[in-house]
Design a protein around this motif. Structure first.
Motif, short mmCIF file in Angstrom:
data_model
loop_
_atom_site.label_atom_id
_atom_site.label_comp_id
_atom_site.label_asym_id
_atom_site.label_seq_id
_atom_site.Cartn_x
_atom_site.Cartn_y
_atom_site.Cartn_z
N ALA A 1 -7.76 -8.39 5.02
CA ALA A 1 -8.68 -7.59 4.20
C ALA A 1 -9.09 -6.32 4.94
N VAL A 2 -9.38 -6.43 6.23
CA VAL A 2 -9.77 -5.25 7.00
C VAL A 2 -8.63 -4.23 7.03
N LEU A 3 -7.41 -4.71 7.29
CA LEU A 3 -6.27 -3.80 7.35
C LEU A 3 -6.00 -3.17 5.98
N PHE A 4 -6.10 -3.97 4.92
CA PHE A 4 -5.91 -3.42 3.58
C PHE A 4 -7.01 -2.41 3.27
N GLY A 5 -8.25 -2.76 3.61
CA GLY A 5 -9.37 -1.85 3.36
C GLY A 5 -9.21 -0.53 4.09
N ALA A 6 -8.78 -0.59 5.34
CA ALA A 6 -8.58 0.64 6.10
C ALA A 6 -7.43 1.45 5.52
N ALA A 7 -6.40 0.77 5.05
CA ALA A 7 -5.21 1.44 4.51
C ALA A 7 -5.45 2.06 3.14
N THR A 8 -6.54 1.69 2.48
CA THR A 8 -6.80 2.19 1.12
C THR A 8 -8.20 2.80 0.95
N HIS A 9 -8.98 2.88 2.00
CA HIS A 9 -10.39 3.26 1.84
C HIS A 9 -10.58 4.61 1.14
N ASP A 10 -9.69 5.56 1.34
CA ASP A 10 -9.83 6.88 0.73
C ASP A 10 -8.85 7.12 -0.41
N ILE A 11 -8.29 6.08 -0.98
CA ILE A 11 -7.27 6.24 -2.01
C ILE A 11 -7.78 7.02 -3.22
N VAL B 1 0.84 -1.19 0.00
CA VAL B 1 0.00 0.00 0.00
C VAL B 1 0.88 1.25 0.00
N ALA B 2 1.92 1.25 0.82
CA ALA B 2 2.83 2.39 0.88
C ALA B 2 3.45 2.67 -0.49
N GLU B 3 3.88 1.62 -1.16
CA GLU B 3 4.49 1.78 -2.48
C GLU B 3 3.48 2.27 -3.51
N LEU B 4 2.25 1.77 -3.44
CA LEU B 4 1.21 2.24 -4.35
C LEU B 4 0.93 3.72 -4.12
N LEU B 5 0.83 4.13 -2.86
CA LEU B 5 0.59 5.53 -2.55
C LEU B 5 1.73 6.41 -3.07
N ARG B 6 2.95 5.94 -2.92
CA ARG B 6 4.10 6.68 -3.45
C ARG B 6 4.00 6.79 -4.97
N VAL C 1 -5.38 -4.75 -7.93
CA VAL C 1 -5.97 -5.17 -6.66
C VAL C 1 -7.28 -5.90 -6.97
N SER C 2 -7.53 -6.97 -6.27
CA SER C 2 -8.75 -7.75 -6.50
C SER C 2 -9.99 -6.94 -6.15
N ALA C 3 -11.09 -7.28 -6.80
CA ALA C 3 -12.37 -6.62 -6.51
C ALA C 3 -12.76 -6.84 -5.05
N GLU C 4 -12.39 -8.00 -4.51
CA GLU C 4 -12.68 -8.33 -3.12
C GLU C 4 -12.07 -7.30 -2.16
N LEU C 5 -10.88 -6.82 -2.48
CA LEU C 5 -10.22 -5.82 -1.63
C LEU C 5 -10.56 -4.39 -2.05
N ALA C 6 -10.77 -4.16 -3.33
CA ALA C 6 -11.07 -2.82 -3.83
C ALA C 6 -12.44 -2.34 -3.35
N ARG C 7 -13.30 -3.26 -2.95
CA ARG C 7 -14.65 -2.89 -2.53
C ARG C 7 -14.67 -1.92 -1.36
N PHE C 8 -13.66 -1.98 -0.49
CA PHE C 8 -13.64 -1.13 0.69
C PHE C 8 -13.57 0.35 0.30
N ALA C 9 -12.85 0.66 -0.78
CA ALA C 9 -12.74 2.05 -1.21
C ALA C 9 -14.10 2.59 -1.64
N ALA C 10 -14.90 1.76 -2.28
CA ALA C 10 -16.21 2.20 -2.77
C ALA C 10 -17.30 2.12 -1.70
N GLY C 11 -17.13 1.24 -0.71
CA GLY C 11 -18.23 0.99 0.21
C GLY C 11 -18.04 1.43 1.64
N HIS C 12 -16.97 2.13 1.95
CA HIS C 12 -16.71 2.46 3.35
C HIS C 12 -17.71 3.44 3.95
#
Length: 195
Positions: free
Chosen positions: A67-77, A23-28, A106-117
């Motif tokens: 998944a929860v940690l990834f979702g929290a780390a990317t929810h507002d990306i 996630v850090a590398e993607l944000l960079r 990123v899989s749809a399973e993990l990307a969902r957190f950004a759209a649904g938080h």
């Protein structure tokens, strides 16, 4: 300001766990503003605290911790594409975040957190989604009764304890987490909105 430093370096006040390396590398790579990275780190920390509590309080509730940690780390990306939403209202970042994550493999399973938080009452919402949404609220000591009631219902469904007991336990946890909100807010505010 170096995005990787904000995402990964030791943080003593407040104490925040680092974001996942990928996630850090993607944000960079996306040129994420430091304020966004600081926000994601604060919410990620609170999600970790929620997960730790659930594991101890209600071990029968099966969760995908990663998944929860990834979702929290990317929810507002998606705010990378909608930077005005870093300091003002808006929801355009939600579908944009999902799309951005999908574009980067990123899989749809993990990307969902950004759209649904922000839509914890949508059909198909799972316990993991509720915890990401809850972390995104309580990190700044915002309490949302409907969201908390849904978390209590999940705990009751699995743990078998009465609702009032689960509510009191969750309320105690959220109050304790909320007590650290000022430090987390100051941490976020110390990082510039623009890179």
């Amino acid at each position: 300001m170096d995005v990787l430093a904000v995402a990964l370096d030791d943080c003593r006040t407040p104490r925040l766990r680092p974001l996942p390396q990928e996630v850090a590398e993607l944000l960079r790579d996306l040129g994420a503003p430091p304020r966004l990275v600081a926000h994601l780190r604060a919410v990620h920390e609170v999600a970790g605290q929620l997960l730790d509590w659930v594991a101890e309080h209600c071990p029968a509730l099966e969760l995908d911790r990663g998944a929860v940690l990834f979702g929290a780390a990317t929810h507002d990306i998606g705010k990378v594409r909608h930077p005005a939403e870093l300091s003002g209202p808006g929801s355009a970042h939600e579908p944009a975040g999902r799309d951005l994550l999908l574009e980067h493999g990123v899989s749809a399973e993990l990307a969902r957190f950004a759209a649904g938080h922000a839509t914890w009452d949508a059909p198909g919402t799972r316990a993991e989604d509720l915890l990401v949404s809850l972390a995104d609220k309580v990190w700044k000591n915002k309490r949302v009764p409907d969201l908390e009631d849904r978390v209590v219902a999940e705990l009751c469904r699995v743990g078998g304890r009465p609702g009032w007991e689960e509510f009191l336990a969750l309320d105690e946890l959220l109050t304790r987490i909320g007590d650290g909100a000022d430090e987390r807010l100051a941490y976020q505010a110390a990082h510039p909105v623009l890179g």
